[in-house]
Design an enzyme around this catalytic site. Sequence first.
Site, PDB file in Angstrom:
ATOM      1  N   GLY A 292      39.703 -27.170   4.118  1.00 42.95           N
ATOM      2  CA  GLY A 292      40.228 -27.678   2.904  1.00 42.95           C
ATOM      3  C   GLY A 292      40.526 -26.603   2.063  1.00 42.95           C
ATOM      4  N   ARG A 293      39.759 -25.953   1.514  1.00 37.22           N
ATOM      5  CA  ARG A 293      39.465 -24.638   0.692  1.00 37.22           C
ATOM      6  C   ARG A 293      40.315 -23.555   1.441  1.00 37.22           C
ATOM      7  NH1 ARG A 293      35.584 -23.778  -3.064  1.00 37.22           N
ATOM      8  NH2 ARG A 293      34.387 -25.235  -1.768  1.00 37.22           N
ATOM      9  N   CYS A 361      36.843 -28.907 -26.138  1.00 37.29           N
ATOM     10  CA  CYS A 361      35.850 -29.064 -27.224  1.00 37.29           C
ATOM     11  C   CYS A 361      34.451 -28.922 -26.456  1.00 37.29           C
ATOM     12  CB  CYS A 361      36.083 -30.122 -28.136  1.00 37.29           C
ATOM     13  SG  CYS A 361      36.689 -29.786 -29.558  1.00 37.29           S
TER      14      CYS A 361
HETATM   15  N1  LLP Z   1      35.128 -32.389   5.550  1.00 34.84           N
HETATM   16  C1  LLP Z   1      34.379 -32.996   5.000  1.00 34.84           C
HETATM   17  C2  LLP Z   1      33.705 -34.345   5.494  1.00 34.84           C
HETATM   18  C3  LLP Z   1      33.875 -32.525   3.632  1.00 34.84           C
HETATM   19  O1  LLP Z   1      33.087 -33.197   2.822  1.00 34.84           O
HETATM   20  C4  LLP Z   1      34.702 -31.543   3.177  1.00 34.84           C
HETATM   21  C5  LLP Z   1      34.322 -31.110   1.513  1.00 34.84           C
HETATM   22  C6  LLP Z   1      35.681 -30.851   3.786  1.00 34.84           C
HETATM   23  C7  LLP Z   1      35.788 -31.202   5.226  1.00 34.84           C
HETATM   24  C8  LLP Z   1      36.470 -29.839   3.307  1.00 34.84           C
HETATM   25  O2  LLP Z   1      35.560 -28.584   3.179  1.00 34.84           O
HETATM   26  P1  LLP Z   1      36.210 -27.230   2.771  1.00 34.84           P
HETATM   27  O3  LLP Z   1      36.784 -26.506   3.923  1.00 34.84           O
HETATM   28  O4  LLP Z   1      37.195 -27.123   1.529  1.00 34.84           O
HETATM   29  O5  LLP Z   1      35.080 -26.273   2.240  1.00 34.84           O
HETATM   30  N2  LLP Z   1      34.363 -29.423  -5.264  1.00 34.84           N
HETATM   31  C9  LLP Z   1      33.783 -28.629  -4.583  1.00 34.84           C
HETATM   32  C10 LLP Z   1      33.738 -28.656  -2.876  1.00 34.84           C
HETATM   33  C11 LLP Z   1      33.565 -30.103  -2.379  1.00 34.84           C
HETATM   34  C12 LLP Z   1      33.679 -30.191  -0.793  1.00 34.84           C
HETATM   35  C13 LLP Z   1      33.451 -31.392  -0.720  1.00 34.84           C
HETATM   36  N3  LLP Z   1      33.551 -31.666   0.864  1.00 34.84           N
HETATM   37  C14 LLP Z   1      34.207 -27.095  -5.257  1.00 34.84           C
HETATM   38  O6  LLP Z   1      35.158 -27.252  -5.944  1.00 34.84           O
HETATM   39  O7  LLP Z   1      33.764 -26.232  -4.666  1.00 34.84           O
END
Ligand code: LLP
Length: 441
Positions: A292-293, A361
């Site tokens: 994702g990220r 705020c």
């Molecule tokens: N697959 C599953 C099952 C997940 O739970 C997640 C992220 C991903 C893939 C994608 O992970 P990435 O490649 O994006 O690290 N809001 C938090 C991040 C939460 C991630 C939740 N799960 C932040 O802003 O850092």
Amino acid sequence: MYLHGTSKINDQGHLEIGGVDATKLTQEFGTPLYVFDEALVRQRCREFVEAFQASGLKFQVAYASKAFCVMAMCRLAAEENMSLDVVSDGELYTALQAGFPADRIHFHGNNKTIEEIEMAIDAKIGCFVVDNFAELHTLNAIAGEKRQKVKVLFRVTPGVEAHTHEFISTGQTDSKFGFDLGNGSAFRALEEAKALPNVDILGVHSHIGSQIFEVDGFRMAAERVAAFAVHVRKELDLTFRVINLGGGFGIRYIEGHTPLPMATYVKAITDAIKENFGSNDYPLPEIWIEPGRSIVGDAGTTLYTIGSTKEIPGVRKYVAVDGGMSDNPRPALYDAQYEAMLANRATEQPEEVVSIAGKLCESGDMLIWDLNLPKVQTGDILAVSCTGAYNYAMASNYNRVRRPAVVFVKDGQADLVVKRETFDNVAGNDLIPERMKQASK
Ligand code: LLP
């Protein structure tokens, strides 16, 4: 500020992204504004896909849409031959509206509602990632009513937890997600599923964490999942066709963050799968991942207009922008750190250390502490980099602020992909009960 992707400083001394001057973007679309470097997003997709192609394994790279789910992004992911991971009816709806091929959509979540399951089955999505026993049986029942057989992966917690530079191997993972490998619940899930007529078991899924800079955690997860697969094959005569190792690949937000090339993560994963399955004479499964990220994070920049300042002699200077935790809650939630620059005075030398405050705020609404900038003036444009993941996705209307617009920039062209919210978006669903209206007459 580190310049990612196509970002550069142009002849006017302005930040330019995707061939478009950032100050022009703010004039046309206003601030705050999320800007996505489309070429960089596409490049990240291709880095994953090409690395898998080189491995010779069958694969799917599913973009974890929770990081940034809007229709244009879903369309882009489809064009780049990605699959898509969704975790709610809203993300599923967005993907379907964008024309994303349903058979490449994977549905996650630890508490899918009956409505969500029905919607996903009706749309004929590619796969459910089953999280718990209740879901397994509900899914089987609903699929039966609809005379369909649904493909499922089982989310397992492999006892590996990874964050940035370390990973820890835990005996049993204390997590709200998935079936535990260590305590036998994953095995029981497979055993129960085998007896259910309406589920087609593809294999298992594991996700070990986020913003990970090392490959060891992925290797260990692959090893544990392979050992489980061998055990299940022997005991239940079930052969997994798919192993999904989740997301979590790290990106560079600030200096000192040292992510690996995406190809390095992929090679570590595919090598580990080949070793651990190959050595057990197990037919090599398809490998899926869910970044994702690392697909959208460093392609995003937020542009703000600087407003008020407050100098506390001997303490610090606060510089406030026209957004804040409503468009980027990550500093407040996770102590996340960001880099930034003045987009309209990008070549000027730093002259002061300031802290960037939001306009919401709450004292905790701070975006960046102690940032070196030229002498800041009201009206300057502040660009914060690396805001592509989990910023728009987690934005809120706190203080009833309107969520910003999103633009994609590429080859000198800027396209609006999400309109700035209107007051009607903010208050349009509000209702005043009749009895209150009558009382005030
Ligand atoms: N697959 C599953 C099952 C997940 O739970 C997640 C992220 C991903 C893939 C994608 O992970 P990435 O490649 O994006 O690290 N809001 C938090 C991040 C939460 C991630 C939740 N799960 C932040 O802003 O850092």
